[in-house]
Enzyme design. Structure first.
Site, PDB file in Angstrom:
ATOM      1  N   CYS A  12     -55.832  26.402  -3.008  1.00 60.65           N
ATOM      2  CA  CYS A  12     -55.381  26.529  -4.390  1.00 60.65           C
ATOM      3  C   CYS A  12     -54.089  27.341  -4.400  1.00 60.65           C
ATOM      4  O   CYS A  12     -53.685  27.924  -3.380  1.00 60.65           O
ATOM      5  CB  CYS A  12     -56.451  27.224  -5.239  1.00 60.65           C
ATOM      6  SG  CYS A  12     -56.835  28.907  -4.706  1.00 60.65           S
ATOM      7  N   HIS A  40     -61.472  33.069   2.724  1.00 62.55           N
ATOM      8  CA  HIS A  40     -62.808  32.931   3.270  1.00 62.55           C
ATOM      9  C   HIS A  40     -62.892  31.724   4.209  1.00 62.55           C
ATOM     10  O   HIS A  40     -63.628  30.767   3.961  1.00 62.55           O
ATOM     11  CB  HIS A  40     -63.831  32.811   2.135  1.00 62.55           C
ATOM     12  CG  HIS A  40     -64.038  34.093   1.403  1.00 62.55           C
ATOM     13  ND1 HIS A  40     -64.459  34.154   0.097  1.00 62.55           N
ATOM     14  CD2 HIS A  40     -63.873  35.378   1.799  1.00 62.55           C
ATOM     15  CE1 HIS A  40     -64.542  35.423  -0.277  1.00 62.55           C
ATOM     16  NE2 HIS A  40     -64.192  36.173   0.741  1.00 62.55           N
ATOM     17  N   HIS A  74     -57.956  37.524  -4.226  1.00 64.43           N
ATOM     18  CA  HIS A  74     -59.149  37.928  -4.968  1.00 64.43           C
ATOM     19  C   HIS A  74     -58.905  39.127  -5.886  1.00 64.43           C
ATOM     20  O   HIS A  74     -59.661  39.335  -6.833  1.00 64.43           O
ATOM     21  CB  HIS A  74     -60.278  38.299  -4.000  1.00 64.43           C
ATOM     22  CG  HIS A  74     -60.634  37.220  -3.037  1.00 64.43           C
ATOM     23  ND1 HIS A  74     -59.991  37.065  -1.828  1.00 64.43           N
ATOM     24  CD2 HIS A  74     -61.563  36.245  -3.094  1.00 64.43           C
ATOM     25  CE1 HIS A  74     -60.516  36.040  -1.183  1.00 64.43           C
ATOM     26  NE2 HIS A  74     -61.463  35.509  -1.928  1.00 64.43           N
ATOM     27  N   GLU A 130     -63.676  39.229  -5.645  1.00 68.25           N
ATOM     28  CA  GLU A 130     -63.129  39.061  -6.986  1.00 68.25           C
ATOM     29  C   GLU A 130     -63.963  39.805  -8.018  1.00 68.25           C
ATOM     30  O   GLU A 130     -63.429  40.467  -8.912  1.00 68.25           O
ATOM     31  CB  GLU A 130     -63.049  37.580  -7.374  1.00 68.25           C
ATOM     32  CG  GLU A 130     -62.444  37.367  -8.761  1.00 68.25           C
ATOM     33  CD  GLU A 130     -62.528  35.930  -9.239  1.00 68.25           C
ATOM     34  OE1 GLU A 130     -62.710  35.727 -10.464  1.00 68.25           O
ATOM     35  OE2 GLU A 130     -62.412  35.003  -8.410  1.00 68.25           O
ATOM     36  N   CYS A 197     -61.324  28.929 -13.312  1.00 62.47           N
ATOM     37  CA  CYS A 197     -60.061  28.299 -12.926  1.00 62.47           C
ATOM     38  C   CYS A 197     -60.162  26.779 -13.077  1.00 62.47           C
ATOM     39  O   CYS A 197     -61.098  26.155 -12.569  1.00 62.47           O
ATOM     40  CB  CYS A 197     -59.736  28.667 -11.480  1.00 62.47           C
ATOM     41  SG  CYS A 197     -58.281  27.838 -10.815  1.00 62.47           S
ATOM     42  N   SER A 226     -67.719  31.085  -1.422  1.00 61.11           N
ATOM     43  CA  SER A 226     -68.545  30.725  -2.585  1.00 61.11           C
ATOM     44  C   SER A 226     -68.128  29.371  -3.139  1.00 61.11           C
ATOM     45  O   SER A 226     -68.965  28.523  -3.452  1.00 61.11           O
ATOM     46  CB  SER A 226     -68.409  31.792  -3.678  1.00 61.11           C
ATOM     47  OG  SER A 226     -68.920  33.022  -3.236  1.00 61.11           O
TER      48      SER A 226
END
Length: 289
Positions: A12, A40, A74, A130, A197, A226
């Site tokens: 992203c 991650h 994050h 986050e 988002c 996640s």
């Protein structure tokens, strides 16, 4: 066999921004400290380590006076900025703009709740970087809700301002909103904000189309992503022949038997080069069997 990589998969904007900032600094200085894994995905973390990126945790900050430290996409709680300032640490702030805007909204909401005796509720994964940063905007007082049915800790007699971690499922968030609304007395002061988002929310529908267009889907994601686990489960619901892998070495030849087409996709934390390695591994398996 047809092998296709999902054109919509991969980083992203926030992750692209953070990795770009890290690589720019590494090209100039040869080394850089990063507060937590920059993304991650262990393969990408290892690639950047080989370029000089050193992953640290908060306990190491006192030993880095005068150094440069990257804040990843994050985000971080206010306390991290205060600590860095006191230690003379120069921060490269690569917080995702969407996360940064959410932090500001929560901070504003927290001020309002303090004035009227209300509470901030955050839908997110406890301990996620986050979420730690978001909770920091409330001086660590927010109620963290991890599932749509996790409502027991919310005081239904007080005003509620509800926010979501940016990478959560929009469907689960709507269920949580409905569950809270059903429990509240008439006229309760409850406001839920749409803070997921759009890139993450839209990926689910894009993935559905891609996953159902192939016979087998290999979903590439880090074990601690996640977003990756959410999107993988979404794919598996629409395409039963979906397999979660972390790298090309995990591809099992048995998965490919009888398949005319194989799709390769990934999380918003999965680099394109890693998906290309998986595609090459599938091609090699096909040629050798």
């Amino acid at each position: 066999m047809e092998i296709r990589i999902d054109d919509n998969a991969g980083y992203c904007f926030g992750v692209v921004k953070a990795i770009g900032a890290a690589e720019e600094e590494l090209s100039k200085a040869g080394s850089l400290y990063c507060l937590g894994d920059i993304v991650h995905n262990s393969a990408e973390v290892e690639r950047l380590k080989n370029k000089g990126l050193r992953v640290i945790d908060h306990s190491m900050l006192p030993s880095l006076s005068g150094r440069r430290v990257l804040i990843r996409a994050h985000g971080e709680p206010p306390e991290t900025y205060r600590t860095a300032d006191a230690l003379g640490i120069s921060l490269i702030d690569a917080t995702c703009p969407i996360v940064l805007a959410l932090q500001q909204r929560i901070r504003k909401g927290y001020g309002e709740m303090q004035r009227i005796g209300g509470q901030i509720v955050i839908f997110g994964k406890p301990g996620h970087a986050e979420v730690v940063g978001l909770n920091g905007q409330t001086d660590g007082t927010a109620i963290i809700v991890s599932s749509p049915d996790d409502t027991a800790a919310i005081d239904l007699s007080r005003p509620i301002r509800l926010f979501s971690q940016t990478t959560k499922s929009r469907e689960d968030y709507r269920r949580l909103i409905d569950n809270i609304s059903a429990l509240l007395p008439e006229g309760a002061d409850f406001v839920a904000y749409d803070t997921i988002c759009n890139r993450v929310a839209n990926r689910a529908k894009e993935l559905e189309s891609f996953a159902t267009s192939v016979d087998v889907l290999l979903f590439v994601a880090g074990a601690n992503s996640s977003n990756g686990h959410y999107l993988y489960e979404y794919c598996r619901n629409v395409q039963p022949c979906t397999h979660l892998i972390g790298n090309a070495a995990e591809v099992q030849p048995a998965w490919l038997l009888g398949a005319a087409s194989v799709g390769i996709s990934g999380a918003t934390s999965t680099p394109r080069w890693l998906m290309e390695e998986v595609a090459a591994a599938v091609e090699n398996l096909t040629l050798n069997n």
